[in-house]
Motif scaffolding. Structure first.
Motif, PDB file in Angstrom:
ATOM      1  N   THR A  27       3.335   8.968  -2.425  1.00 62.29           N
ATOM      2  CA  THR A  27       4.825   7.940  -2.757  1.00 62.29           C
ATOM      3  C   THR A  27       4.321   7.307  -3.454  1.00 62.29           C
ATOM      4  O   THR A  27       4.974   6.204  -4.149  1.00 62.29           O
ATOM      5  CB  THR A  27       5.329   7.507  -1.269  1.00 62.29           C
ATOM      6  OG1 THR A  27       4.488   6.629  -0.810  1.00 62.29           O
ATOM      7  CG2 THR A  27       5.331   8.454  -0.329  1.00 62.29           C
ATOM      8  N   ASN A  28       3.298   7.427  -3.890  1.00 61.03           N
ATOM      9  CA  ASN A  28       3.219   5.869  -5.050  1.00 61.03           C
ATOM     10  C   ASN A  28       3.893   5.907  -6.461  1.00 61.03           C
ATOM     11  O   ASN A  28       3.699   4.340  -6.521  1.00 61.03           O
ATOM     12  CB  ASN A  28       0.967   6.510  -5.616  1.00 61.03           C
ATOM     13  CG  ASN A  28       0.480   5.245  -6.556  1.00 61.03           C
ATOM     14  OD1 ASN A  28       0.791   4.649  -6.309  1.00 61.03           O
ATOM     15  ND2 ASN A  28       0.716   5.161  -7.765  1.00 61.03           N
ATOM     16  N   GLU A  29       3.699   6.864  -6.698  1.00 63.97           N
ATOM     17  CA  GLU A  29       4.652   6.733  -8.538  1.00 63.97           C
ATOM     18  C   GLU A  29       6.293   6.058  -7.982  1.00 63.97           C
ATOM     19  O   GLU A  29       6.675   5.227  -8.489  1.00 63.97           O
ATOM     20  CB  GLU A  29       5.614   8.499  -8.724  1.00 63.97           C
ATOM     21  CG  GLU A  29       5.448   8.107 -10.048  1.00 63.97           C
ATOM     22  CD  GLU A  29       6.210   9.831 -10.504  1.00 63.97           C
ATOM     23  OE1 GLU A  29       7.025   9.948 -11.247  1.00 63.97           O
ATOM     24  OE2 GLU A  29       5.160  10.796 -10.536  1.00 63.97           O
ATOM     25  N   LEU A  30       6.980   6.974  -6.708  1.00 63.97           N
ATOM     26  CA  LEU A  30       8.659   5.608  -6.088  1.00 63.97           C
ATOM     27  C   LEU A  30       7.799   4.675  -6.013  1.00 63.97           C
ATOM     28  O   LEU A  30       8.566   3.476  -6.623  1.00 63.97           O
ATOM     29  CB  LEU A  30       8.324   6.259  -4.742  1.00 63.97           C
ATOM     30  CG  LEU A  30       9.109   5.392  -4.362  1.00 63.97           C
ATOM     31  CD1 LEU A  30      11.191   5.951  -5.561  1.00 63.97           C
ATOM     32  CD2 LEU A  30       9.487   6.187  -3.217  1.00 63.97           C
ATOM     33  N   GLU A  70       7.468   5.156   5.489  1.00 68.46           N
ATOM     34  CA  GLU A  70       6.844   6.321   5.141  1.00 68.46           C
ATOM     35  C   GLU A  70       5.941   6.094   3.915  1.00 68.46           C
ATOM     36  O   GLU A  70       5.828   7.352   2.800  1.00 68.46           O
ATOM     37  CB  GLU A  70       7.429   7.683   5.837  1.00 68.46           C
ATOM     38  CG  GLU A  70       8.729   7.777   5.146  1.00 68.46           C
ATOM     39  CD  GLU A  70       9.607   7.181   6.102  1.00 68.46           C
ATOM     40  OE1 GLU A  70      10.735   7.703   5.887  1.00 68.46           O
ATOM     41  OE2 GLU A  70       9.239   6.475   7.319  1.00 68.46           O
ATOM     42  N   GLU A  71       7.045   5.469   3.209  1.00 64.06           N
ATOM     43  CA  GLU A  71       6.676   5.334   1.547  1.00 64.06           C
ATOM     44  C   GLU A  71       5.757   4.349   0.966  1.00 64.06           C
ATOM     45  O   GLU A  71       4.747   4.257   0.381  1.00 64.06           O
ATOM     46  CB  GLU A  71       7.901   4.536   1.984  1.00 64.06           C
ATOM     47  CG  GLU A  71       8.848   5.395   1.351  1.00 64.06           C
ATOM     48  CD  GLU A  71      10.186   4.821   0.617  1.00 64.06           C
ATOM     49  OE1 GLU A  71      11.565   6.298   0.191  1.00 64.06           O
ATOM     50  OE2 GLU A  71      10.319   3.741   0.835  1.00 64.06           O
ATOM     51  N   ALA A  72       5.932   3.097   1.864  1.00 63.13           N
ATOM     52  CA  ALA A  72       4.109   2.065   1.330  1.00 63.13           C
ATOM     53  C   ALA A  72       4.356   0.993   3.311  1.00 63.13           C
ATOM     54  O   ALA A  72       5.480   0.683   3.698  1.00 63.13           O
ATOM     55  CB  ALA A  72       4.824   1.088   0.662  1.00 63.13           C
ATOM     56  N   CYS A  73       3.264   0.684   2.429  1.00 62.45           N
ATOM     57  CA  CYS A  73       3.223  -0.653   4.232  1.00 62.45           C
ATOM     58  C   CYS A  73       3.008  -2.101   3.214  1.00 62.45           C
ATOM     59  O   CYS A  73       2.187  -2.070   2.625  1.00 62.45           O
ATOM     60  CB  CYS A  73       1.517   0.082   4.603  1.00 62.45           C
ATOM     61  SG  CYS A  73       1.442  -1.736   5.997  1.00 62.45           S
ATOM     62  N   PHE A  76      11.274  -0.038   1.017  1.00 57.14           N
ATOM     63  CA  PHE A  76      10.685   1.123   1.150  1.00 57.14           C
ATOM     64  C   PHE A  76      10.335   0.587   3.200  1.00 57.14           C
ATOM     65  O   PHE A  76      10.255   0.193   3.506  1.00 57.14           O
ATOM     66  CB  PHE A  76       9.030   0.498   0.931  1.00 57.14           C
ATOM     67  CG  PHE A  76       9.240  -0.104   0.061  1.00 57.14           C
ATOM     68  CD1 PHE A  76       9.093   0.964  -1.402  1.00 57.14           C
ATOM     69  CD2 PHE A  76       8.888  -1.434  -0.729  1.00 57.14           C
ATOM     70  CE1 PHE A  76       8.813   0.810  -2.580  1.00 57.14           C
ATOM     71  CE2 PHE A  76       7.985  -1.783  -2.025  1.00 57.14           C
ATOM     72  CZ  PHE A  76       8.166  -0.234  -3.431  1.00 57.14           C
ATOM     73  N   LYS A  77      10.733   2.299   3.085  1.00 53.91           N
ATOM     74  CA  LYS A  77      10.742   2.652   4.909  1.00 53.91           C
ATOM     75  C   LYS A  77       9.183   2.932   4.812  1.00 53.91           C
ATOM     76  O   LYS A  77       7.760   3.180   3.993  1.00 53.91           O
ATOM     77  CB  LYS A  77      11.085   4.195   4.747  1.00 53.91           C
ATOM     78  CG  LYS A  77      12.299   4.038   4.554  1.00 53.91           C
ATOM     79  CD  LYS A  77      13.003   5.699   4.460  1.00 53.91           C
ATOM     80  CE  LYS A  77      14.599   6.063   4.148  1.00 53.91           C
ATOM     81  NZ  LYS A  77      15.306   7.145   3.617  1.00 53.91           N
ATOM     82  N   GLY A 111       0.602  -1.487  -0.007  1.00 51.85           N
ATOM     83  CA  GLY A 111      -0.271   0.034   0.001  1.00 51.85           C
ATOM     84  C   GLY A 111       0.935   1.186  -0.571  1.00 51.85           C
ATOM     85  O   GLY A 111       1.475   1.313   1.038  1.00 51.85           O
ATOM     86  N   ALA A 112       0.955   1.970  -1.085  1.00 54.88           N
ATOM     87  CA  ALA A 112       1.599   3.002  -1.115  1.00 54.88           C
ATOM     88  C   ALA A 112       0.882   3.876  -0.607  1.00 54.88           C
ATOM     89  O   ALA A 112      -0.385   4.805  -0.749  1.00 54.88           O
ATOM     90  CB  ALA A 112       1.825   4.191  -2.984  1.00 54.88           C
TER      91      ALA A 112
END
Length: 198
Positions: free
Chosen positions: A44-47, A103-106, A100-101, A39-40
């Protein structure tokens, strides 16, 4: 991670079958070793899409309900910013979690939580339309589409891999119900059980 035990091993026995002869449908258990939800966040979706594409070796889906696959690696966009990565690559969850950190994604491992069935053959659309209210015409639902749908009382993720090849995923506890529904719906066309896929 403990060893995977696939929920349909005892019924998805290659070579078995029933119904009309010759069989026009092949039904196989899907046995990916990794099923990971990522999950973004909106920013951060593009990354996340770019990183997932690099790890999976497939183009990232751009729109809701799009899916991309190469061999047995699939990447599906099931909701805005929510990706499902399905692969026969062990350790995919750990690899993505390290990439992924927070804060970037779950990143969530669902490998033990899903059961899957592949249905293929010329009359596959007729079979699926017995229980799924989706227009499967290729102009509406072409290969490379994936959607969450109701199948009788089940919630199923439907992924069209090709014109006559569909993958269906349900929560693991409903795997046997899915198998029985598919094989019952396929009886009029005849089905055979294929080798496990994964």
């Amino acid at each position: 991670m403990s060893d995977l035990h696939f929920p349909l091993e005892h019924v998805a026995v290659a070579g078995k079958g029933a119904g009309a002869s010759p069989a026009r449908i092949t039904v196989s258990e899907l046995r990916p070793t990794s099923f990971v939800q990522v999950g973004a966040w909106p920013e951060t979706n593009e990354l996340v899409a770019s990183e997932l594409a690099a790890v999976m070796g497939v183009e990232a889906p751009k729109a809701y309900c799009d899916a991309r696959h190469v061999d047995e690696r699939s990447l599906m966009l099931t909701a805005p910013g929510r990706y499902l990565a399905v692969s026969n690559r062990p350790g995919l969850h750990a690899e993505l979690a390290a990439r992924f950190k927070p804060e970037e994604a779950c990143v969530t491992d669902l490998s033990h939580a899903r059961a899957g069935v592949r249905v293929e053959g010329d009359p596959v659309v007729e079979i699926l339309q017995k229980g799924i209210a989706i227009d499967f015409h290729t102009s509406v639902f072409p290969h490379g589409k994936a959607a969450q749908a109701s199948l009788e009382a089940l919630s199923a993720l439907v992924h069209r891999r090709d014109e006559t090849v569909f993958d269906l995923y349900v929560f693991r506890g409903f795997g046997l119900s899915l198998w029985h529904w598919v094989t019952d719906a396929a009886l009029e066309y005849g089905y055979r059980v294929g080798d496990p896929v994964g």
